[in-house]
Scaffold this motif. Structure first.
Motif, PDB file in Angstrom:
ATOM      1  N   LEU A 133       0.833  -1.209   0.000  1.00 44.26           N
ATOM      2  CA  LEU A 133       0.000   0.000   0.000  1.00 44.26           C
ATOM      3  C   LEU A 133       0.868   1.261   0.000  1.00 44.26           C
ATOM      4  O   LEU A 133       0.584   2.216  -0.730  1.00 44.26           O
ATOM      5  CB  LEU A 133      -0.935   0.016   1.200  1.00 44.26           C
ATOM      6  CG  LEU A 133      -2.210  -0.800   1.064  1.00 44.26           C
ATOM      7  CD1 LEU A 133      -2.979  -0.826   2.383  1.00 44.26           C
ATOM      8  CD2 LEU A 133      -3.078  -0.247  -0.041  1.00 44.26           C
ATOM      9  N   ALA A 134       1.911   1.262   0.800  1.00 49.20           N
ATOM     10  CA  ALA A 134       2.816   2.422   0.848  1.00 49.20           C
ATOM     11  C   ALA A 134       3.441   2.661  -0.518  1.00 49.20           C
ATOM     12  O   ALA A 134       3.493   3.798  -0.995  1.00 49.20           O
ATOM     13  CB  ALA A 134       3.888   2.214   1.915  1.00 49.20           C
ATOM     14  N   ALA A 135       3.902   1.595  -1.155  1.00 45.41           N
ATOM     15  CA  ALA A 135       4.514   1.719  -2.486  1.00 45.41           C
ATOM     16  C   ALA A 135       3.503   2.273  -3.489  1.00 45.41           C
ATOM     17  O   ALA A 135       3.834   3.152  -4.301  1.00 45.41           O
ATOM     18  CB  ALA A 135       5.049   0.368  -2.949  1.00 45.41           C
ATOM     19  N   GLY A 188       4.291  11.429   1.767  1.00 50.28           N
ATOM     20  CA  GLY A 188       5.446  11.279   2.634  1.00 50.28           C
ATOM     21  C   GLY A 188       5.147  11.642   4.073  1.00 50.28           C
ATOM     22  O   GLY A 188       5.649  11.000   5.006  1.00 50.28           O
ATOM     23  N   ARG A 189       4.341  12.683   4.281  1.00 45.46           N
ATOM     24  CA  ARG A 189       3.975  13.064   5.656  1.00 45.46           C
ATOM     25  C   ARG A 189       3.222  11.928   6.351  1.00 45.46           C
ATOM     26  O   ARG A 189       3.469  11.630   7.513  1.00 45.46           O
ATOM     27  CB  ARG A 189       3.126  14.332   5.658  1.00 45.46           C
ATOM     28  CG  ARG A 189       3.917  15.562   5.301  1.00 45.46           C
ATOM     29  CD  ARG A 189       3.172  16.850   5.555  1.00 45.46           C
ATOM     30  NE  ARG A 189       3.819  17.939   4.854  1.00 45.46           N
ATOM     31  CZ  ARG A 189       4.988  18.458   5.171  1.00 45.46           C
ATOM     32  NH1 ARG A 189       5.643  17.989   6.193  1.00 45.46           N
ATOM     33  NH2 ARG A 189       5.519  19.442   4.472  1.00 45.46           N
ATOM     34  N   PHE A 190       2.319  11.316   5.628  1.00 49.60           N
ATOM     35  CA  PHE A 190       1.562  10.194   6.187  1.00 49.60           C
ATOM     36  C   PHE A 190       2.503   9.017   6.485  1.00 49.60           C
ATOM     37  O   PHE A 190       2.456   8.441   7.573  1.00 49.60           O
ATOM     38  CB  PHE A 190       0.457   9.755   5.214  1.00 49.60           C
ATOM     39  CG  PHE A 190      -0.304   8.561   5.688  1.00 49.60           C
ATOM     40  CD1 PHE A 190      -1.338   8.697   6.600  1.00 49.60           C
ATOM     41  CD2 PHE A 190       0.023   7.289   5.241  1.00 49.60           C
ATOM     42  CE1 PHE A 190      -2.041   7.589   7.051  1.00 49.60           C
ATOM     43  CE2 PHE A 190      -0.668   6.175   5.695  1.00 49.60           C
ATOM     44  CZ  PHE A 190      -1.700   6.326   6.601  1.00 49.60           C
ATOM     45  N   ARG A 210       4.601   9.803   9.485  1.00 48.22           N
ATOM     46  CA  ARG A 210       3.820   9.842  10.729  1.00 48.22           C
ATOM     47  C   ARG A 210       3.667   8.440  11.318  1.00 48.22           C
ATOM     48  O   ARG A 210       3.775   8.242  12.522  1.00 48.22           O
ATOM     49  CB  ARG A 210       2.453  10.459  10.476  1.00 48.22           C
ATOM     50  CG  ARG A 210       1.580  10.487  11.703  1.00 48.22           C
ATOM     51  CD  ARG A 210       0.279  11.221  11.442  1.00 48.22           C
ATOM     52  NE  ARG A 210      -0.508  11.261  12.632  1.00 48.22           N
ATOM     53  CZ  ARG A 210      -0.463  12.227  13.549  1.00 48.22           C
ATOM     54  NH1 ARG A 210       0.342  13.247  13.374  1.00 48.22           N
ATOM     55  NH2 ARG A 210      -1.218  12.180  14.619  1.00 48.22           N
ATOM     56  N   TYR A 211       3.409   7.461  10.452  1.00 45.65           N
ATOM     57  CA  TYR A 211       3.205   6.089  10.907  1.00 45.65           C
ATOM     58  C   TYR A 211       4.443   5.214  10.705  1.00 45.65           C
ATOM     59  O   TYR A 211       4.358   4.003  10.843  1.00 45.65           O
ATOM     60  CB  TYR A 211       1.970   5.483  10.223  1.00 45.65           C
ATOM     61  CG  TYR A 211       0.716   6.176  10.687  1.00 45.65           C
ATOM     62  CD1 TYR A 211       0.149   5.847  11.908  1.00 45.65           C
ATOM     63  CD2 TYR A 211       0.151   7.195   9.938  1.00 45.65           C
ATOM     64  CE1 TYR A 211      -0.984   6.512  12.364  1.00 45.65           C
ATOM     65  CE2 TYR A 211      -0.978   7.868  10.391  1.00 45.65           C
ATOM     66  CZ  TYR A 211      -1.535   7.513  11.597  1.00 45.65           C
ATOM     67  OH  TYR A 211      -2.651   8.171  12.043  1.00 45.65           O
ATOM     68  N   ARG A 212       5.558   5.850  10.364  1.00 47.98           N
ATOM     69  CA  ARG A 212       6.866   5.192  10.209  1.00 47.98           C
ATOM     70  C   ARG A 212       6.864   4.119   9.114  1.00 47.98           C
ATOM     71  O   ARG A 212       7.706   3.222   9.102  1.00 47.98           O
ATOM     72  CB  ARG A 212       7.338   4.558  11.518  1.00 47.98           C
ATOM     73  CG  ARG A 212       7.338   5.441  12.744  1.00 47.98           C
ATOM     74  CD  ARG A 212       8.392   6.524  12.669  1.00 47.98           C
ATOM     75  NE  ARG A 212       8.894   6.921  13.976  1.00 47.98           N
ATOM     76  CZ  ARG A 212       8.535   8.026  14.597  1.00 47.98           C
ATOM     77  NH1 ARG A 212       7.672   8.830  14.072  1.00 47.98           N
ATOM     78  NH2 ARG A 212       9.064   8.325  15.765  1.00 47.98           N
ATOM     79  N   LEU A 213       5.930   4.201   8.195  1.00 43.29           N
ATOM     80  CA  LEU A 213       5.840   3.211   7.119  1.00 43.29           C
ATOM     81  C   LEU A 213       6.975   3.357   6.105  1.00 43.29           C
ATOM     82  O   LEU A 213       7.296   2.398   5.406  1.00 43.29           O
ATOM     83  CB  LEU A 213       4.484   3.320   6.411  1.00 43.29           C
ATOM     84  CG  LEU A 213       3.268   3.040   7.293  1.00 43.29           C
ATOM     85  CD1 LEU A 213       1.981   3.361   6.548  1.00 43.29           C
ATOM     86  CD2 LEU A 213       3.279   1.604   7.779  1.00 43.29           C
TER      87      LEU A 213
END
Length: 180
Positions: free
Chosen positions: A15-17, A74-76, A79-82
Motif C-alpha cells: 500500500l505504501a509503495a 510522505g507526511r503520512f 507519521r506512521y513510520r511506514l
C-alpha cells in the motif's frame, strides 16, 4: 525475526509503495549512504517521502519541522513510520539490527563527532530500525536530543530493553505519535 516482520508488513508495504507511486510518481524507493557499525558505510532503503531530487539544489540537509521537501504522502508515511519498512532488508543483510541508534549520513556524523565526541559511541553497536529516540521523539529532533537517547540505550542495552522498545515502536506506529 526480520523475515517474519517482512511477511507481516507486506500488505502495508504494498500500500505504501502504491501511494508513493500515485502521489508523486517514481522512484518509489530511496537509498542513501549511512554509517553503520564501526563507521562502515552501507546503503539504507526507504520509501521515498520527499520530492524527487529534493537535495539537488541545496545538498544534504537534516529533516526540519514542516519540511517543504516532504510530499503529502510522505507526511503520512513518516507519521506512521511506514517509510522505514524497506529497512528490514538492511536488517536481513546484517547492516542493521531491529533496535539500536538510527544510522546517520557520514557527512552529518563527522560534523556531530567534531562537535560532540560522545557521538562516536553510537558506532560501537549496529544501528537499528528503531530505538529510544524514535519512540520518544520526532524526525526533526535535534541530534543532541537523539544522542541522549542513544547513550541511554547504549548504557542499558539488553534483550528486555530491546523488547520494550519494539513494543513501544508498535504503539508509536499504530498511533502516529511523535513523527511529523
Amino acid at each position: 525475526a526480520a523475515i517474519g516482520w517482512m511477511v507481516l508488513l507486506a500488505p502495508a508495504a504494498l500500500l505504501a509503495a502504491l501511494f508513493v507511486r500515485l502521489g508523486s510518481g517514481a522512484p518509489i524507493l530511496y537509498s542513501q549512504e549511512r554509517q553503520g557499525l564501526h563507521g562502515r558505510a552501507f546503503r539504507i532503503y526507504k520509501f521515498r517521502t520527499m520530492n524527487d531530487g529534493a537535495e539537488a539544489m541545496d545538498g544534504p540537509q537534516l529533516a526540519q519541522e514542516d519540511d517543504p521537501r516532504i510530499t503529502y504522502v510522505g507526511r503520512f508515511l513518516r507519521r506512521y513510520r511506514l517509510d522505514e519498512i524497506p529497512q528490514l532488508w538492511n536488517v536481513l543483510r546484517g547492516d542493521m539490527s531491529l533496535v539500536g541508534p538510527r544510522p546517520e549520513r557520514p557527512e552529518f556524523a563527522a560534523r556531530f563527532i567534531a562537535e560532540n565526541p560522545l557521538y562516536e559511541r553510537r558506532l560501537l553497536v549496529k544501528p537499528g530500525l528503531t530505538g529510544l529516540a524514535q519512540i520518544h521523539g520526532r524526525y526533526d529532533m535535534d541530534y543532541t536530543q537523539k544522542l541522549r537517547y542513544d547513550l541511554l540505550y547504549l548504557n542499558s542495552a539488553s534483550l528486555m530493553a530491546d523488547l520494550r522498545i519494539l513494543f513501544a515502536t508498535i504503539r508509536t506506529v499504530a498511533t502516529g505519535r511523535g513523527a511529523r
